[in-house]
Design an enzyme around this catalytic site. Structure first.
Site, PDB file in Angstrom:
ATOM      1  N   GLY A   1       0.777  -1.242   0.000  1.00  0.00           N
ATOM      2  CA  GLY A   1       0.000   0.000   0.000  1.00  0.00           C
ATOM      3  C   GLY A   1       0.803   1.284   0.000  1.00  0.00           C
TER       4      GLY A   1
ATOM      5  CD  GLU B   1       0.779   1.225   7.182  1.00  0.00           C
ATOM      6  OE1 GLU B   1       0.936   0.928   5.990  1.00  0.00           O
ATOM      7  OE2 GLU B   1       0.472   0.403   8.057  1.00  0.00           O
ATOM      8  CG  ASP B   2      -1.625   1.747   3.266  1.00  0.00           C
ATOM      9  OD1 ASP B   2      -1.467   1.596   4.495  1.00  0.00           O
ATOM     10  OD2 ASP B   2      -2.109   0.859   2.538  1.00  0.00           O
TER      11      ASP B   2
ATOM     12  CG  ASP C   1      -8.344   1.210  10.327  1.00  0.00           C
ATOM     13  OD1 ASP C   1      -9.095   2.141  10.625  1.00  0.00           O
ATOM     14  OD2 ASP C   1      -8.759   0.073  10.056  1.00  0.00           O
TER      15      ASP C   1
ATOM     16  CG  PHE D   1     -12.865   0.286   2.770  1.00  0.00           C
ATOM     17  CD1 PHE D   1     -11.974  -0.314   3.644  1.00  0.00           C
ATOM     18  CD2 PHE D   1     -12.764   0.002   1.417  1.00  0.00           C
ATOM     19  CE1 PHE D   1     -11.001  -1.187   3.183  1.00  0.00           C
ATOM     20  CE2 PHE D   1     -11.789  -0.873   0.944  1.00  0.00           C
ATOM     21  CZ  PHE D   1     -10.909  -1.468   1.827  1.00  0.00           C
TER      22      PHE D   1
ATOM     23  NE  ARG E   1      -2.297  -3.483  -3.479  1.00  0.00           N
ATOM     24  CZ  ARG E   1      -2.411  -3.549  -2.158  1.00  0.00           C
ATOM     25  NH1 ARG E   1      -2.325  -2.450  -1.442  1.00  0.00           N
ATOM     26  NH2 ARG E   1      -2.601  -4.698  -1.551  1.00  0.00           N
TER      27      ARG E   1
END
Ligand code: 5GP
Length: 179
Positions: free
Chosen positions: A44, A98-99, A102, A151, A164
């Protein structure tokens, strides 16, 4: 068409580029005189990492790790290391890319692992932050954008490995993942 599956664009390509320039300036200032090892979490982080490093004015080294915690749109809770580093990071200043942060479980696990390998410092740069979903009290030092509890896909983020390659961050149409 890929675009037809997107309910709305949350963050445009232009906004991402502008923010990457700002973050890169901040990181370059903070790491002046150092050579950080920048570790991208596959898969990601790839588009974000590629964009961000273009604007760094310091020397750096690039490495990759793969961890997994997600299946579909919900966290599985358990974080597994799928691809470990293939070099030593002892005494290195590490920046994890990091993408999205969460629940925070992935970051906690990866940070622990990198410190156990002898890293001198470990900081995190994340394109997105979803603080409303946090379970572990952890945060990235550098954050691109804070987003609501939706999301998201695109710019590295997937739904079942797809989307992606979208050049922006968007929200997926609900009928595509809700039964
Ligand atoms: P955490 O361990 O913080 O719960 O989860 C981090 C990982 O979950 C991210 O690296 C990402 O792969 C996945 N993730 C969390 N939220 C989203 C989201 O809104 N969209 C997508 N595509 N992945 C997400």
């Amino acid at each position: 068409m890929l675009n037809e599956d997107v309910k709305k664009i949350l963050i445009s390509q232009e906004e991402i580029t502008d923010r990457c320039k700002q973050l890169a300036k901040q990181i370059s200032d903070d790491y002046s005189g150092k050579v950080p090892v920048i570790i991208g979490l596959l898969k990601g982080s790839i588009p974000f990492m590629a964009e961000l490093i273009k604007y760094l004015s310091i020397e750096c080294e690039l490495e990759f790790m793969a961890v997994s915690s997600y299946s579909g749109t919900e966290s599985m809770g358990d974080v597994r290391i799928l691809k470990d580093l293939d070099r030593s990071i002892k005494d290195c200043d590490v920046i994890i890319v990091e993408d999205i942060v969460d629940t925070g479980k992935t970051l906690q696990k990866v940070k622990e692992l990198l410190y156990s390998k002898g890293a001198n410092s470990v900081k995190v740069v994340s394109l997105l932050d979803k603080p409303s979903r946090r379970i572990i009290d952890i945060s990235a030092e550098y954050i691109g954008f804070e987003i609501p509890d939706e999301f998201v896909i695109g710019f590295g983020l997937d739904f079942n490995q797809k989307y992606r390659n979208l050049p922006y961050v968007g929200v997926l149409k609900e009928e595509l993942y809700k039964e």
